[in-house]
Design an enzyme around this catalytic site. Structure first.
Site, PDB file in Angstrom:
ATOM      1  N   CYS A 240       0.858  -1.183   0.000  1.00 64.80           N
ATOM      2  CA  CYS A 240       0.000   0.000   0.000  1.00 64.80           C
ATOM      3  C   CYS A 240       0.890   1.226   0.000  1.00 64.80           C
ATOM      4  CB  CYS A 240      -0.971  -0.019   1.177  1.00 64.80           C
ATOM      5  SG  CYS A 240      -0.184  -0.164   2.785  1.00 64.80           S
ATOM      6  N   ARG A 245      -2.054  -0.731   5.528  1.00 66.48           N
ATOM      7  CA  ARG A 245      -3.301  -1.257   4.953  1.00 66.48           C
ATOM      8  C   ARG A 245      -3.066  -2.654   4.378  1.00 66.48           C
ATOM      9  NH1 ARG A 245      -4.853   3.634   1.024  1.00 66.48           N
ATOM     10  NH2 ARG A 245      -2.681   4.186   1.341  1.00 66.48           N
TER      11      ARG A 245
END
Lengths: 284, 153
Positions: A240, A245
């Site tokens: 990410c 994430r």
């Protein structure tokens, strides 16, 4: 059955946590984006482990060393055989990051509380501002095989060049290169926008429901297998912006869908988008 | 910098990690609710865009003194705490004093150490937005016909 998680025991419910609040073999760990949330109120008996202040080295962009990690565990009363249950804000996004870091150091028994902080509070479960004190343990880092779940930039390049699967879990505008950061989030200093060539875009939020819980195995398979075309034996890499994430997506692939060869590229876009000469693709 | 804000910044700077967290949380808890007359105006023109959480800032002028109001959710305690610090430290200040607040206030307060660069940028955005709001309100105030105009007679 198609609708069962590969490792259902990895997720514990809020009810399970209530039943184990006083279990000396269980330690509840809160990990949030906003570190003040823990001080505001937390699950009784839980300790805070901050992804940035605790787990990151403050000088070099890397995780703390094994000695410091052992000290964090010792201080939190976590022994090598403790069941560590992570929960936090943002659909357990940061909890999964802490979970991944614990796995980097080879901690055996890690779980995630499904629904995270939001569901616990929404259901009006008990909370406290009291900071617990636990007798320090003797923690020894052992069984750490970081290369099984972590991939570094040089290998990402050969991985991409070999056409192996890459999942970019950022928002669609970050993926196309239109934006360098999530909507409403600060720009974190990448010089180029776009994605690693060959990567497919599956925003991390697609794996979670509005109430903070994970989607069912059938729903997750529909996304990662029917739509994206992955299969469990694939050596898939998720990335990410700074690797947070994507640790949630890594968690979903590894434990909920049973992909033993999934890895997280924590250097992610803040590294790749700044690397001189690194190949980049733009657009959808 | 107004002495009230200076004192808060100094206290934060001289505190250790947990004391800073506790202090920031105290401020977050103490943020007064938005006056009823402003509740209806929580719209995009008062929202701090840099913040992921819904944060609203309002500035009114009482003569030369700025009156500051804000709303931020308790579920975002860090930004709410910082907003509360700005309101406490700058309420009643003049436009010149507010515009003179150093842009690196967050760093000066030692908050980077506990929050990290990622989370600090949103807070710096609150200060930038406050300065822009103060300027906008001052212009509107002068145009509306200040009984004691500060412009040249």
């Amino acid at each position: 059955m198609a609708d069962t998680y590969a490792n259902p025991e990895i997720l514990v419910s809020a009810d399970w946590v209530v039943d184990h609040l006083n279990d000396p073999k269980v330690r509840i760990v809160e990990s949030d984006e906003d570190i003040l949330l823990y001080d505001l109120a937390h699950v009784p008996g839980s300790v805070r482990i901050d992804w940035q202040g605790d787990l990151q080295d403050q000088l070099i962009r890397d995780y703390v060393n094994a000695e410091k990690f052992a000290a964090i565990c010792a201080r939190a009363g976590i022994a090598n055989d403790t069941t560590v249950v992570f929960y936090g804000d943002k659909s357990n996004w940061w909890a999964c990051y802490a979970f991944w870091a614990f796995k980097l150091f080879g901690h055996d028994d890690c779980r995630v509380m499904n629904g995270g902080r939001k569901l616990w509070f929404d259901q009006g479960r008990p909370t406290t501002t009291e900071i617990p004190k636990y007798a320090p343990t003797h923690y020894t880092v052992k069984g750490s095989i970081p290369e099984r779940i972590r991939i570094l930039r040089d290998e990402v390049l050969t991985h991409a060049q070999a056409g192996r699967p890459l999942i970019d879990v950022r928002s669609p505008k970050e993926f196309t290169g239109e934006k360098l950061h999530m909507e409403d989030y600060p720009q974190e200093g990448a010089l180029r926008g776009g994605h690693i060539p060959g990567a497919k875009n599956v925003p991390w939020t697609r794996a979670v429901n509005d109430d903070g819980t994970f989607k069912s195995a059938a729903e997750l398979r529909a996304i990662f297998e029917t739509e994206i075309g992955l299969k469990p034996s694939d050596p898939v890499v998720a990335y990410c912006r700074i690797g947070e994430r994507s640790s949630l997506t890594w968690f979903v692939l590894t434990y909920l869908l049973g992909y033993p060869n999934a890895r997280n590229y924590d250097g992610s876009w803040t590294e790749w988008g700044n690397l001189v000469g690194a190949p980049i693709a733009k657009g959808a | 910098m107004p002495s009230e804000l200076d004192a808060i910044v100094a206290e934060l700077r001289d505190s250790d990690r947990q004391e800073r967290i506790d202090l920031l949380l105290d401020f977050a808890r103490q943020l007064p609710p938005l006056p009823d007359r402003l509740l209806a105006h929580k719209d995009a023109s008062h929202r701090v865009e840099e913040c992921q959480s819904p944060v609203y800032l309002f500035v009114e002028f009482d003569g030369a003194k700025a009156r500051l109001f804000a709303d931020a959710p308790i579920e975002a305690p860090t930004v709410r705490g910082f907003v509360s610090i700005l309101l406490t430290g700058l309420d009643g200040a003049t436009i010149e004093e507010i515009l003179a607040v150093p842009a690196d206030l967050v760093e000066q307060s030692g908050l980077t150490e506990i929050l990290g660069m990622l989370r600090v940028r949103g807070l710096s955005g609150v200060l930038r937005r406050l300065k822009a709001e103060v300027t906008r309100a001052a212009i509107a105030h002068n145009q509306a016909g200040d009984p004691k105009p500060v412009s040249s007679s």
